[in-house]
Scaffold this motif. Structure first.
Motif, PDB file in Angstrom:
ATOM      1  N   ALA A 527       0.599  -1.411  -0.068  1.00 52.93           N
ATOM      2  CA  ALA A 527       0.149   0.057   0.081  1.00 52.93           C
ATOM      3  C   ALA A 527       0.532   1.492  -0.056  1.00 52.93           C
ATOM      4  CB  ALA A 527      -1.155  -0.474   1.192  1.00 52.93           C
ATOM      5  N   ALA A 528       2.054   0.937   0.625  1.00 47.10           N
ATOM      6  CA  ALA A 528       2.920   2.825   1.141  1.00 47.10           C
ATOM      7  C   ALA A 528       3.391   2.778  -0.349  1.00 47.10           C
ATOM      8  CB  ALA A 528       3.890   2.546   1.993  1.00 47.10           C
ATOM      9  N   GLN A 529       3.605   1.785  -1.002  1.00 50.80           N
ATOM     10  CA  GLN A 529       4.460   1.495  -2.433  1.00 50.80           C
ATOM     11  C   GLN A 529       3.580   2.346  -3.489  1.00 50.80           C
ATOM     12  OE1 GLN A 529       5.004  -2.453  -2.892  1.00 50.80           O
ATOM     13  NE2 GLN A 529       7.574  -1.490  -3.655  1.00 50.80           N
ATOM     14  N   LEU A 530       2.384   1.834  -3.122  1.00 45.83           N
ATOM     15  CA  LEU A 530       1.215   2.917  -4.311  1.00 45.83           C
ATOM     16  C   LEU A 530       0.321   4.060  -3.273  1.00 45.83           C
ATOM     17  CD1 LEU A 530      -0.191  -0.519  -5.358  1.00 45.83           C
ATOM     18  CD2 LEU A 530       1.029   0.910  -7.016  1.00 45.83           C
ATOM     19  N   HIS A 531       0.221   4.545  -2.250  1.00 46.19           N
ATOM     20  CA  HIS A 531       0.167   5.135  -1.711  1.00 46.19           C
ATOM     21  C   HIS A 531      -0.539   6.861  -2.618  1.00 46.19           C
ATOM     22  CE1 HIS A 531       2.960   7.151  -0.333  1.00 46.19           C
ATOM     23  NE2 HIS A 531       2.513   8.476  -0.558  1.00 46.19           N
ATOM     24  N   CYS A 560      -7.940  12.019  -4.718  1.00 47.46           N
ATOM     25  CA  CYS A 560      -6.706  11.421  -4.667  1.00 47.46           C
ATOM     26  C   CYS A 560      -6.513  10.253  -3.678  1.00 47.46           C
ATOM     27  CB  CYS A 560      -5.372  12.499  -4.480  1.00 47.46           C
ATOM     28  SG  CYS A 560      -4.113  13.570  -5.540  1.00 47.46           S
ATOM     29  N   PRO A 561      -6.667  10.255  -2.337  1.00 47.45           N
ATOM     30  CA  PRO A 561      -7.346   9.391  -1.927  1.00 47.45           C
ATOM     31  C   PRO A 561      -8.592   8.124  -2.365  1.00 47.45           C
ATOM     32  CG  PRO A 561      -6.572  11.080  -0.436  1.00 47.45           C
ATOM     33  CD  PRO A 561      -7.674  12.012  -2.024  1.00 47.45           C
ATOM     34  N   THR A 562      -9.765   9.009  -3.076  1.00 43.77           N
ATOM     35  CA  THR A 562     -10.649   7.940  -3.543  1.00 43.77           C
ATOM     36  C   THR A 562     -10.158   7.541  -4.811  1.00 43.77           C
ATOM     37  OG1 THR A 562     -12.038  10.380  -3.674  1.00 43.77           O
ATOM     38  CG2 THR A 562     -12.016   8.893  -1.672  1.00 43.77           C
ATOM     39  N   ILE A 563      -9.395   8.127  -5.250  1.00 42.02           N
ATOM     40  CA  ILE A 563      -8.845   7.853  -6.537  1.00 42.02           C
ATOM     41  C   ILE A 563      -8.714   6.738  -6.665  1.00 42.02           C
ATOM     42  CG2 ILE A 563      -8.105   8.156  -8.491  1.00 42.02           C
ATOM     43  CD1 ILE A 563      -8.976  11.554  -8.894  1.00 42.02           C
ATOM     44  N   GLY A 564      -7.451   6.870  -6.171  1.00 49.37           N
ATOM     45  CA  GLY A 564      -7.003   5.261  -5.133  1.00 49.37           C
ATOM     46  C   GLY A 564      -7.551   4.350  -5.135  1.00 49.37           C
ATOM     47  N   GLU A 565      -8.235   4.714  -4.236  1.00 45.47           N
ATOM     48  CA  GLU A 565      -8.875   3.176  -3.953  1.00 45.47           C
ATOM     49  C   GLU A 565      -9.282   2.892  -4.942  1.00 45.47           C
ATOM     50  OE1 GLU A 565     -12.862   2.485  -0.172  1.00 45.47           O
ATOM     51  OE2 GLU A 565     -12.144   4.452  -1.852  1.00 45.47           O
ATOM     52  N   ARG A 566     -10.520   3.731  -5.864  1.00 49.46           N
ATOM     53  CA  ARG A 566     -11.066   2.727  -6.845  1.00 49.46           C
ATOM     54  C   ARG A 566      -9.749   2.333  -7.643  1.00 49.46           C
ATOM     55  NH1 ARG A 566     -13.540   8.307  -7.122  1.00 49.46           N
ATOM     56  NH2 ARG A 566     -12.485   9.159  -8.648  1.00 49.46           N
ATOM     57  N   ILE A 567      -8.419   2.630  -7.870  1.00 45.42           N
ATOM     58  CA  ILE A 567      -7.810   2.258  -8.765  1.00 45.42           C
ATOM     59  C   ILE A 567      -7.554   0.958  -8.523  1.00 45.42           C
ATOM     60  CG2 ILE A 567      -4.757   1.122  -9.491  1.00 45.42           C
ATOM     61  CD1 ILE A 567      -5.383   5.070 -10.236  1.00 45.42           C
ATOM     62  N   MET A 568      -7.596   0.448  -6.450  1.00 40.22           N
ATOM     63  CA  MET A 568      -7.513  -1.099  -6.485  1.00 40.22           C
ATOM     64  C   MET A 568      -7.966  -1.730  -6.336  1.00 40.22           C
ATOM     65  SD  MET A 568      -3.580   0.030  -4.975  1.00 40.22           S
ATOM     66  CE  MET A 568      -3.745   0.397  -6.257  1.00 40.22           C
ATOM     67  N   ALA A 569      -9.526  -1.003  -6.213  1.00 33.87           N
ATOM     68  CA  ALA A 569     -10.450  -2.118  -5.826  1.00 33.87           C
ATOM     69  C   ALA A 569     -10.526  -2.308  -7.408  1.00 33.87           C
ATOM     70  CB  ALA A 569     -11.567  -1.096  -5.847  1.00 33.87           C
ATOM     71  N   ALA A 570     -10.267  -1.947  -8.498  1.00 27.40           N
ATOM     72  CA  ALA A 570     -10.476  -2.395 -10.169  1.00 27.40           C
ATOM     73  C   ALA A 570      -9.688  -3.501 -10.550  1.00 27.40           C
ATOM     74  CB  ALA A 570     -10.570  -1.218 -11.058  1.00 27.40           C
ATOM     75  N   LEU A 577      -5.793  -3.818  -0.283  1.00 26.39           N
ATOM     76  CA  LEU A 577      -4.777  -2.482  -0.159  1.00 26.39           C
ATOM     77  C   LEU A 577      -5.640  -1.088  -0.532  1.00 26.39           C
ATOM     78  CD1 LEU A 577      -1.712  -3.023  -2.505  1.00 26.39           C
ATOM     79  CD2 LEU A 577      -2.057  -3.533   0.126  1.00 26.39           C
ATOM     80  N   ALA A 578      -7.157  -0.838  -0.792  1.00 29.42           N
ATOM     81  CA  ALA A 578      -8.106  -0.221  -1.249  1.00 29.42           C
ATOM     82  C   ALA A 578      -8.245   0.742   0.401  1.00 29.42           C
ATOM     83  CB  ALA A 578      -9.243  -0.360  -1.594  1.00 29.42           C
ATOM     84  N   PRO A 579      -8.307  -0.154   0.837  1.00 28.32           N
ATOM     85  CA  PRO A 579      -8.906   0.934   2.846  1.00 28.32           C
ATOM     86  C   PRO A 579      -7.444   1.615   3.982  1.00 28.32           C
ATOM     87  CG  PRO A 579      -9.486  -1.270   2.823  1.00 28.32           C
ATOM     88  CD  PRO A 579      -8.920  -1.278   1.785  1.00 28.32           C
ATOM     89  N   LEU A 580      -6.907   0.912   3.790  1.00 31.91           N
ATOM     90  CA  LEU A 580      -5.539   1.987   3.443  1.00 31.91           C
ATOM     91  C   LEU A 580      -4.886   3.216   2.864  1.00 31.91           C
ATOM     92  CD1 LEU A 580      -2.737  -1.332   3.902  1.00 31.91           C
ATOM     93  CD2 LEU A 580      -4.007   0.245   5.791  1.00 31.91           C
ATOM     94  N   ILE A 581      -5.362   2.481   1.338  1.00 31.72           N
ATOM     95  CA  ILE A 581      -4.746   4.098   0.400  1.00 31.72           C
ATOM     96  C   ILE A 581      -6.182   5.232   0.531  1.00 31.72           C
ATOM     97  CG2 ILE A 581      -5.058   4.963  -1.891  1.00 31.72           C
ATOM     98  CD1 ILE A 581      -3.640   1.911  -2.221  1.00 31.72           C
ATOM     99  N   ARG A 582      -7.041   4.790   1.237  1.00 31.32           N
ATOM    100  CA  ARG A 582      -8.302   5.221   1.030  1.00 31.32           C
ATOM    101  C   ARG A 582      -8.005   7.262   2.654  1.00 31.32           C
ATOM    102  NH1 ARG A 582     -14.283   6.267  -0.428  1.00 31.32           N
ATOM    103  NH2 ARG A 582     -14.529   7.465   1.471  1.00 31.32           N
ATOM    104  N   SER A 583      -6.892   6.162   3.743  1.00 32.74           N
ATOM    105  CA  SER A 583      -7.435   6.464   4.340  1.00 32.74           C
ATOM    106  C   SER A 583      -5.866   6.877   5.014  1.00 32.74           C
ATOM    107  CB  SER A 583      -7.698   5.422   6.176  1.00 32.74           C
ATOM    108  OG  SER A 583      -8.919   5.021   5.354  1.00 32.74           O
ATOM    109  N   VAL A 584      -4.579   6.695   4.150  1.00 29.45           N
ATOM    110  CA  VAL A 584      -3.662   7.358   4.255  1.00 29.45           C
ATOM    111  C   VAL A 584      -3.617   8.870   3.949  1.00 29.45           C
ATOM    112  CG1 VAL A 584      -2.981   8.332   1.727  1.00 29.45           C
ATOM    113  CG2 VAL A 584      -0.798   6.936   3.422  1.00 29.45           C
ATOM    114  N   ARG A 585      -4.388  10.027   3.925  1.00 28.29           N
ATOM    115  CA  ARG A 585      -5.042  11.126   3.953  1.00 28.29           C
ATOM    116  C   ARG A 585      -5.223  11.808   5.449  1.00 28.29           C
ATOM    117  NH1 ARG A 585      -0.019  12.814   2.417  1.00 28.29           N
ATOM    118  NH2 ARG A 585       0.364  11.775  -0.226  1.00 28.29           N
ATOM    119  N   GLU A 586      -5.987  10.829   6.168  1.00 25.71           N
ATOM    120  CA  GLU A 586      -6.813  11.589   7.725  1.00 25.71           C
ATOM    121  C   GLU A 586      -5.489  11.810   8.831  1.00 25.71           C
ATOM    122  OE1 GLU A 586      -9.625  11.156   7.591  1.00 25.71           O
ATOM    123  OE2 GLU A 586     -10.300   9.866   6.148  1.00 25.71           O
TER     124      GLU A 586
END
Length: 676
Positions: A527-531, A560-570, A577-586
């Motif tokens: 997730a860190a590699q793709l955050h 950006c976080p939600t876009i990243g989440e959608r890319i992971m989910a695809a 990894l999607a939940p981690l990428i979504r929350s990385v800017r919290e």
């Protein structure tokens, strides 16, 4: 080289033969010459003593023939009357005995004319004639008295050494009966010769140590190097070297005493001589293996031995090279399968259930693709690099082997508490990532002797476990998808890819320190590699814009976080990894985006990535700000701890950086980018 060594060896053998032959010949010749010289000296000394005894006998017989001795017994009267009336006859007798002093100047102890009854008729001591009243009334107790009177006329008795009562010197008595017309032994004449005179006579005719040894006891009667002093014991009483061997001696011979060569010759046994002696010549110093060996022979042997040593050392080094080559993989310089089999067999004999032997087998994932893509030279270089990394990671704790192709083995005795750590270290060492490739390792592990009792069974079992893991899908499409995404992002923004790689490296270390499981650590690292993958949807002009941003631009960035989440989910393989990428800017205080989560509501992995990402960003140059030092960046993280970042994660990151070390430059110690 081998031909040259053989030539050198042949030359060395030839030199050794010549040198040894010359040395042995010189040694043998020297010993022969020394034995001959000793035998000559012993024979010469024996003859000197024979001559001395013979001379004494002759003089004794001549002296006894003086008519004055017999004339005394032609006078009438008793012995006392003859003594007192025979003035002229006694003067002649004393003159005869006094003449002995002239024949043996300084060597005569006393000379006596003794009656058969034991009384002295006359006595001369060193030229001094005894008065009639001083004559001894009884000499029958002397050692020479009875043996001499038992002789026939014309014979001489030569007594064993004794201390003269008149001079206190060690002497040998020579005595004979006085010839008479009636054939009766009325009297004897004797004179004493000092033992010292014998020693002087022997010493005058020889060089080197000489001894006169009693043939019956082995006692040294005369030592030519030691004068026979008045009051001292006879000869050399402390010399016992001959006592145990003299009984076996013949008329003459040679022997070795105390490492010294010696020769002996018997002094002639003659009738009436109570002395049975050997003349012994002794070498001045002990012989040794180098006696008589010339300098040239020594040099030749020394040179030949040096050459032989050189050849042996060279051959030994060559043998070591061959053995090392036979047990070493030529490419990686790790041990090979042959050495693994030998070490495994030996290790099994020492392994116990409480101190087991750990066998790890690893097979590289992705190496074939790498080899096909970048070519075999690059593949060989990668194998060499991985082998070196593995050897360095296990240095002093385990042995590493390349057993063929892309398969590596490890043998270790880590103890029960370090088994998992050793396996993790091995797998990490065989992992390599870069632009467009990812090399990981499938592994199997066996504990010996708990799970296998012999080498063949251990290798079969560990191979089975490795292939079970390799085919279980643990390195599936997620790696390929991650590589593809990172490749696309790298083409657009290489610096961003590098920051994410550094973020992933730090996140993995922090996750390990915080005790996350292996699976969790893997997800956090991926997730860190793709955050920041969501930034692929952000225009370049906006990414490079210097703050502050317009509200509309800031709203775009927050997507950006939600876009990243959608890319992971695809990508199903990356969906976890999607939940981690979504929350990385919290933010830890709940003021972040997109869900305004706070504290433990934010997944721990996201909190770790956020903290590590901030450090990587601050220590990297950006369009709107220069790179900070690591110390400065850490200070900023600590100021924001509790508001933007999780204090526990900040503390863990600080500990990680302290452990891996920094040089306080704008960047951390170099970390290789890993796409997956």
């Amino acid at each position: 080289m081998r031909r040259l060594l053989l030539l050198v060896l042949a030359g060395a053998v030839a030199l050794l033969a010549v040198g040894t032959g010359a040395g042995l010949a010189g040694h043998a010749n020297a010993l022969t010459r020394q034995r001959q010289e000793l035998m000559r000296r012993a024979t010469e000394q024996s003859q000197v003593l024979n001559d001395y005894f013979e001379r004494s006998r002759s003089i004794m017989l001549i002296t006894a023939q003086n008519p004055a001795f017999a004339a005394l017994y032609d006078l009438p009267g008793t012995r006392d009357e003859r003594i007192r009336s025979g003035g002229a006859v006694l003067r002649q007798a004393n003159d005869a005995m006094d003449y002995l002093e002239k024949l043996y100047p300084g060597r005569i102890g006393e000379a006596c004319f003794i009656d058969a009854a034991g009384a002295e008729n006359a006595r001369v001591v060193r030229g001094e004639r005894a008065a009639i009243d001083d004559l001894s009334p009884d000499e029958s107790g002397n050692p020479f008295f009875r043996p001499t009177f038992a002789l026939r006329q014309g014979q001489v008795y030569q007594a064993r050494p004794y201390v003269s009562p008149d001079t206190d010197e060690w002497v040998l008595a020579n005595s004979t009966v006085v010839p008479s017309r009636d054939g009766v032994n009325h009297a004897i004449v004797h004179f004493e010769v000092t033992v010292e005179s014998f020693r002087e006579e022997a010493a005058a005719y020889g060089t080197g140590p000489m001894f006169v040894v009693d043939a019956q006891t082995g006692a040294v009667v005369i030592d030519t190097a030691q004068p026979q002093r008045i009051g001292a014991p006879l000869g050399a009483p402390t010399e016992h070297r001959f006592a145990g061997v003299v009984s076996g001696w013949k008329q003459s011979g040679q022997l070795t005493i105390g490492g010294r060569l010696a020769a002996y010759q018997r002094v002639d046994d003659t009738p009436g001589n109570a002395n049975h002696w050997y003349a012994v010549a002794l070498a001045p110093s002990p012989t040794n293996p180098l006696t008589g060996v010339g300098a040239l022979a020594i040099v030749l042997v020394a040179v030949s031995l040096l050459l032989v040593a050189y050849v042996v050392a060279a051959l030994w080094r060559g043998q070591l090279v061959l053995v090392r080559a036979a047990n070493t993989d030529a490419l990686t310089r790790l041990y090979n399968r042959r050495r693994l089999t030998a070490d495994l067999t030996a290790g099994l004999r020492r392994a116990t259930d409480s101190d087991p032997l750990l066998l790890i087998l690893c097979d590289l994932n992705g190496f074939k693709v790498y080899n096909d893509t970048f070519g075999h030279p690059a593949g060989d270089a990668l194998l060499t690099r991985l082998g070196g990394t593995l050897a360095a990671a296990l240095a002093g704790r385990a042995s590493a082997y390349r057993i063929g192709g892309d398969e590596f083995c490890v043998l270790a005795r880590p103890g029960p508490d370090r088994i998992s750590a050793t396996i993790d270290t091995t797998v990490r060492a065989l992992t390599e990532r870069g632009d467009g490739f990812a090399i990981t390792a499938s592994h199997g592990a066996v504990l010996l002797p708990t799970e296998a009792r012999d080498a063949a069974e251990a290798l079969r079992l560990v191979d089975q476990r490795m292939y079970e893991q390799k085919t279980s899908g643990r390195v599936p499409a997620d790696t390929q998808t991650t590589n593809a995404l990172l490749r696309a992002l790298h083409e657009r923004d290489p610096q961003l890819t590098e920051r994410m790689a550094r973020t992933a490296e730090l996140a993995g270390l922090v996750s390990d320190l915080l005790g996350l499981s292996a699976a969790e650590r893997t997800r956090v690292r991926q997730a860190a590699q793709l955050h920041d993958i969501g930034k692929v949807a952000v225009p370049d002009s906006l990414l490079k814009q210097v703050p502050p941003l317009e509200p509309s631009d800031w709203e775009f960035i927050q997507q950006c976080p939600t876009i990243g989440e959608r890319i992971m989910a695809a990508a199903p393989a990356l969906a976890p990894l999607a939940p981690l990428i979504r929350s990385v800017r919290e933010r830890f205080d709940g003021t972040g985006y997109p869900d305004r989560l706070s504290g433990d509501q934010i997944p721990l992995g996201a909190r770790i990535i956020a903290t590590c990402s901030a450090l990587a960003a601050m220590t990297s140059p950006r369009a709107y700000a220069p790179a900070r030092t690591t110390v400065n960046a850490l200070a900023e993280l600590h100021r924001a701890a509790g508001r933007q970042f999780d204090p526990r994660v900040v503390a863990a990151l600080t500990e990680v950086l302290a452990a891996i070390g920094t040089d306080d430059r704008p960047e951390l110690r170099p970390v290789t980018p890993h796409p997956a």
